[in-house]
Design a protein around this motif. Structure first.
Motif, PDB file in Angstrom:
ATOM      1  N   THR A  89       0.566  -1.328   0.265  1.00 62.28           N
ATOM      2  CA  THR A  89       0.036   0.322   0.269  1.00 62.28           C
ATOM      3  C   THR A  89       0.654   1.757  -0.439  1.00 62.28           C
ATOM      4  OG1 THR A  89      -0.676   0.079   2.745  1.00 62.28           O
ATOM      5  CG2 THR A  89      -1.705  -1.487   2.026  1.00 62.28           C
ATOM      6  N   PRO A  90       0.225   2.427  -0.290  1.00 62.22           N
ATOM      7  CA  PRO A  90       1.213   4.102  -0.715  1.00 62.22           C
ATOM      8  C   PRO A  90       1.112   4.083   0.194  1.00 62.22           C
ATOM      9  CG  PRO A  90      -0.580   3.904  -1.822  1.00 62.22           C
ATOM     10  CD  PRO A  90      -1.060   2.630  -1.075  1.00 62.22           C
ATOM     11  N   GLY A  91       0.244   4.305   1.497  1.00 57.47           N
ATOM     12  CA  GLY A  91      -0.010   4.613   2.495  1.00 57.47           C
ATOM     13  C   GLY A  91      -1.065   4.130   3.601  1.00 57.47           C
ATOM     14  N   CYS A  92      -1.604   3.676   5.052  1.00 56.45           N
ATOM     15  CA  CYS A  92      -2.539   3.008   5.300  1.00 56.45           C
ATOM     16  C   CYS A  92      -3.880   3.529   6.699  1.00 56.45           C
ATOM     17  CB  CYS A  92      -1.389   1.450   5.764  1.00 56.45           C
ATOM     18  SG  CYS A  92      -2.056   0.224   5.885  1.00 56.45           S
ATOM     19  N   GLY A 112       5.649   7.415   4.517  1.00 58.54           N
ATOM     20  CA  GLY A 112       6.269   8.678   4.733  1.00 58.54           C
ATOM     21  C   GLY A 112       6.652   9.135   5.814  1.00 58.54           C
ATOM     22  N   THR A 113       6.134   9.124   6.833  1.00 61.48           N
ATOM     23  CA  THR A 113       6.573   9.907   8.049  1.00 61.48           C
ATOM     24  C   THR A 113       6.326   9.336   9.310  1.00 61.48           C
ATOM     25  OG1 THR A 113       4.344  10.442   9.553  1.00 61.48           O
ATOM     26  CG2 THR A 113       4.851  11.722   7.062  1.00 61.48           C
ATOM     27  N   VAL A 114       7.283  10.369   9.945  1.00 64.48           N
ATOM     28  CA  VAL A 114       7.983   9.144  12.264  1.00 64.48           C
ATOM     29  C   VAL A 114       6.596   8.728  12.156  1.00 64.48           C
ATOM     30  CG1 VAL A 114       9.155   9.513  13.104  1.00 64.48           C
ATOM     31  CG2 VAL A 114      10.097  10.651  11.513  1.00 64.48           C
ATOM     32  N   ALA A 133       9.241   7.733  -1.270  1.00 62.13           N
ATOM     33  CA  ALA A 133      11.198   7.860  -0.812  1.00 62.13           C
ATOM     34  C   ALA A 133      12.165   9.212  -1.163  1.00 62.13           C
ATOM     35  CB  ALA A 133      12.090   6.842  -1.415  1.00 62.13           C
ATOM     36  N   GLU A 134      12.173   9.380  -2.139  1.00 63.47           N
ATOM     37  CA  GLU A 134      12.654  10.817  -2.642  1.00 63.47           C
ATOM     38  C   GLU A 134      12.015  11.987  -2.377  1.00 63.47           C
ATOM     39  OE1 GLU A 134      16.881  10.946  -4.660  1.00 63.47           O
ATOM     40  OE2 GLU A 134      16.382   9.306  -2.645  1.00 63.47           O
ATOM     41  N   PRO A 135      10.991  12.117  -2.814  1.00 62.15           N
ATOM     42  CA  PRO A 135      10.435  13.749  -2.299  1.00 62.15           C
ATOM     43  C   PRO A 135      10.834  13.962  -0.808  1.00 62.15           C
ATOM     44  CG  PRO A 135       9.282  12.460  -4.473  1.00 62.15           C
ATOM     45  CD  PRO A 135      10.027  11.714  -3.361  1.00 62.15           C
ATOM     46  N   SER A 136      10.148  12.633  -0.102  1.00 66.03           N
ATOM     47  CA  SER A 136      10.125  12.317   1.597  1.00 66.03           C
ATOM     48  C   SER A 136      11.195  12.591   1.873  1.00 66.03           C
ATOM     49  CB  SER A 136       9.435  11.309   1.770  1.00 66.03           C
ATOM     50  OG  SER A 136       8.069  11.335   1.281  1.00 66.03           O
ATOM     51  N   GLY A 137      12.445  12.591   1.288  1.00 64.47           N
ATOM     52  CA  GLY A 137      13.962  13.353   2.031  1.00 64.47           C
ATOM     53  C   GLY A 137      14.931  12.450   2.387  1.00 64.47           C
ATOM     54  N   GLY A 138      14.408  10.681   1.538  1.00 65.24           N
ATOM     55  CA  GLY A 138      15.286   9.361   0.750  1.00 65.24           C
ATOM     56  C   GLY A 138      16.790   9.054   1.640  1.00 65.24           C
ATOM     57  N   VAL A 139      17.523   9.062   1.557  1.00 64.16           N
ATOM     58  CA  VAL A 139      18.486   8.244   2.352  1.00 64.16           C
ATOM     59  C   VAL A 139      18.813   9.261   3.478  1.00 64.16           C
ATOM     60  CG1 VAL A 139      21.151   7.577   2.777  1.00 64.16           C
ATOM     61  CG2 VAL A 139      19.662   6.919   0.419  1.00 64.16           C
ATOM     62  N   ALA A 140      18.820  10.799   3.835  1.00 61.18           N
ATOM     63  CA  ALA A 140      18.668  11.172   4.696  1.00 61.18           C
ATOM     64  C   ALA A 140      17.739  11.402   6.114  1.00 61.18           C
ATOM     65  CB  ALA A 140      19.320  12.543   4.256  1.00 61.18           C
TER      66      ALA A 140
END
Length: 207
Positions: A89-92, A112-114, A133-140
């Motif tokens: 799912t993309p979200g839940c 997509g968030t903590v 992933a990338e728009p939400s902050g990615g690896v960092a």
């Protein structure tokens, strides 16, 4: 497979595939398998998606077929009935989480968030999709939350390329990445399955 954690171990890259013609689904799955990728996530973004899942489930038993972009309880049931072996799912929402859990299939709920990740963890879930992933902050972002949330593991998806995938896979909290680059639209349109096999071999080598 009994849980989402096992999904993270199937392949370093999970191909995220959109098909407009269900007849392409089995050849695509065979091409991925020939390249060493033994899992495929067919997204429910087109009218052909459910039939495509049925085609792969019946014609390509060597690959683990899952349904992605599951956004409603109805889709969770339809994908299960079509033969999907896992759900993403993309979200839940609460209602969606209840539905995907009720199928009995392993699944990766999207966060997509903590707070979203913590909320899923409260439900006993430790394997998740990190999207987008990338728009939400990615690896960092994933590095930053590994301290307070070390038990959680992710399949980041969204904007990842063959070039950026290794930096994600190097993180201890990442089991695999989702990628659409293995099945480019132009390759699907041209039915260039040899190209898909070549891209699959490249992706499989990332593990």
């Amino acid at each position: 497979m009994s849980n989402g954690q096992e999904l993270l171990e199937l392949s370093p890259v999970v191909p995220v595939v959109v098909v407009d013609d269900a007849a392409d689904a089995a050849p695509v799955a065979r091409a991925l398998l020939a390249g060493g990728i033994r899992v495929i996530e067919l997204t429910l973004r087109t009218p052909a998606a459910l039939e495509a899942i049925e085609q792969v489930a019946s014609a390509v038993p060597g690959i683990v077929i899952g349904a992605g972009t599951v956004t409603t309880p109805e889709q969770a049931k339809q994908a299960t009935d079509a033969g999907a072996k896992f759900l993403v799912t993309p979200g839940c929402t609460d209602r969606l989480l209840e539905a995907v859990s009720g199928t009995g299939l392993p699944f990766l709920p999207g966060a997509g968030t903590v707070s979203e990740a913590m909320r899923l963890a409260e439900q006993g879930l430790t394997a998740m999709k990190f999207f987008p992933a990338e728009p939400s902050g990615g690896v960092a972002f994933l590095k930053a939350i590994a301290g307070p949330l070390p038990r959680l593991r992710f399949c980041p998806t969204g904007g990842i390329t063959v070039g950026s995938a290794p930096s994600y896979l190097a993180l201890p909290t990442v089991g695999c990445v989702g990628g659409s680059w293995l099945t480019p639209k132009d390759a699907l349109a041209a039915k260039d399955f040899d190209r898909i096999t070549a891209l699959a071999k490249e992706a499989a080598a990332l593990g």
